[in-house]
Design an enzyme around this catalytic site. Structure first.
Site, short mmCIF file in Angstrom:
data_model
loop_
_atom_site.label_atom_id
_atom_site.label_comp_id
_atom_site.label_asym_id
_atom_site.label_seq_id
_atom_site.Cartn_x
_atom_site.Cartn_y
_atom_site.Cartn_z
CG ASN A 1 19.34 -22.27 -28.27
OD1 ASN A 1 19.30 -23.01 -29.60
ND2 ASN A 1 18.56 -22.37 -28.40
NE ARG B 1 19.39 -26.57 -26.22
CZ ARG B 1 18.08 -26.43 -26.45
NH1 ARG B 1 17.56 -25.62 -26.95
NH2 ARG B 1 17.13 -27.92 -26.08
CG HIS C 1 14.21 -30.16 -21.56
ND1 HIS C 1 13.05 -30.87 -21.38
CD2 HIS C 1 14.11 -29.20 -21.73
CE1 HIS C 1 12.33 -29.86 -22.05
NE2 HIS C 1 13.06 -29.61 -22.68
NE ARG D 1 7.45 -30.56 -28.70
CZ ARG D 1 8.34 -30.07 -27.81
NH1 ARG D 1 8.61 -30.77 -26.51
NH2 ARG D 1 9.54 -29.23 -28.34
CD GLU E 1 17.86 -25.56 -21.27
OE1 GLU E 1 17.07 -23.94 -20.87
OE2 GLU E 1 17.32 -26.27 -21.99
#
Ligand code: ADP
Length: 402
Positions: A7, A93, A182, A243, A386
């Protein structure tokens, strides 16, 4: 089979090496502050006797090339691989796959050029992914590499769900639409939920709630994503750590006119200074809970707002799906914060959703069913993984292409 999951961000690389025979993590680590005066590189691994070792090094790592060299050397020294050719595959990723990638892709020049072309739609993530990918391909040319996209799982959204009601030409010209993110996590937990419920995933209707620093909801019909709360970017939807999630877009015009805020100011405000942090000063749910317990009204308000937004999405996705077999909580908050789970599902008995308060307080590193026995909708807590999902998809792609 040994699969390495990478990643790569703009200034960091996270990695995990899996033994796919038993899904065990052989080694993991990260290199952070790449390009700064002092970078931090870490590895954690298990030796042949299953004893865990850790190593950390502070040194200057100027770019992704050096970062991956550090990682390779560390993996070889730790004995988990003999050399890079010992890897059976590398899974990368990638956050933004746009409309180009509806499933994983074998990495080649074309795929890398597409990821580059998508940079305007994923400006914070895709450049770092690409830098890591180019270096990995250069350093391990004989190892098959696969790109796994966060957006791919949501490529099954119907057009009426992914379009925004703005002039159509912006979809035609700029591909402005909902992509969702996601996806790797939503896909993983829906598969785990199906296994747990002993139901074919292709018949499962679920609402999956990934609640971490970033947070998103997905409506899953017959195992496929049919709606999700994040949009063109990860800014839309739920209230997140920093956010805002959904707001009236006219707030931006008002602020620009009243306070002279520029586009960059507004971008920063909505992405970095809003959400839980904007309301109560902290973006860490553990800290916020503590503050709320000590009587901090803004911290309590932030939690109430977070739960209320979540409940609105659970309600609207219940309507989208009609029949809901299960609701799944995951991510740092979803897996650990029983208060969020209870509040966001409160008074939803008419929707067939009823949490058992005692089961909800139980802790497990495995799957937990927290719904009351008479709840029509099963409510589950499933730890996401993940990296493992990326490793499994990488392995499947490599096997398909052999
Ligand atoms: P990321 O999106 O960065 O992967 P995580 O999934 O790790 O984030 O989630 C981070 C969030 O989870 C933070 O708000 C953190 O406070 C929260 N969290 C982690 N552990 C707990 C806990 N035991 N109780 C409540 N919240 C928790």
């Amino acid at each position: 089979m040994k699969i390495l999951v990478l990643n790569a961000g703009s200034s960091s690389v996270k990695y995990q090496l899996f033994n796919m025979a038993n899904n065990a993590v052989l080694a993991s680590g990260m290199i952070e502050q790449i390009g700064e005066k002092e970078s931090m590189a870490k590895i954690k691994y298990k030796d042949a006797d299953d004893v865990e070792h850790k190593r950390e090094q502070k040194c200057a790592i100027p770019d992704h090339d050096e970062a991956l060299k550090w990682m390779s050397q560390a993996l070889i020294h730790s004995g988990v691989i003999k050399d890079l050719n010992d890897l059976d595959g590398i899974g990368h990723r990638v956050v933004q796959g746009g409309a180009s990638f509806q499933e994983p892709a074998m990495v080649n020049e074309y795929v890398m050029s597409e990821i580059e072309r998508l940079i305007p739609l994923g400006p914070l993530h895709n450049p770092g992914h690409l830098a890591g990918m180019r270096v990995a391909v250069h350093q391990s040319p004989n190892v098959p590499q696969v790109a796994i996209f966060d957006t791919a799982f949501h490529s099954t959204l119907p057009k009426y769900a992914y379009m925004y009601a703005i002039p159509y030409k912006y979809y035609d010209d700029l591909r402005i639409r909902r992509y969702g993110f996601h996806g790797t996590s939503h896909r993983y937990i829906v598969k785990e939920a199906a296994k747990y419920l002993k139901q074919d995933v292709n018949t499962l209707n679920a609402i999956t709630l990934h609640l971490g620093n970033g947070a998103s909801v997905a409506a899953i019909e017959n195992g496929k994503s049919v709606d999700t709360s994040m949009g063109l970017t990860p800014l839309e939807g739920l209230i997140m750590g920093t956010r805002s999630g959904d707001i009236d877009p006219a707030i931006l015009f008002y602020l620009a006119r009243k306070r002279g805020l520029t586009l960059d100011d507004l971008d920063k405000m909505l992405n970095k200074e809003s959400g839980l942090k904007g309301i109560c000063g902290s973006n860490d749910m553990r800290e916020i809970t503590q503050m709320a317990e000590e009587g901090d009204e803004k911290a309590q308000l932030a939690r109430d707002m977070f739960n209320y937004r979540l409940k609105k999405y659970i309600g609207s996705y219940s309507a989208v799906l009609g029949r809901v077999d299960c609701i799944v909580f995951t991510g740092g908050i979803g897996e650990n914060d029983s208060g969020v789970r209870l509040k966001s599902c409160e008074n939803l008995e008419n929707f067939g959703i009823k949490i058992d308060p005692l089961l909800n307080e139980m802790r497990s590193s495995d799957i937990l069913q927290i719904s009351a026995p008479d709840s029509k909708v099963k409510v589950l807590v499933i730890p996401t993984n993940e990296e493992l999902e990326i490793a499994m998809e990488t392995m499947e792609m490599i096997e398909k292409h052999h």
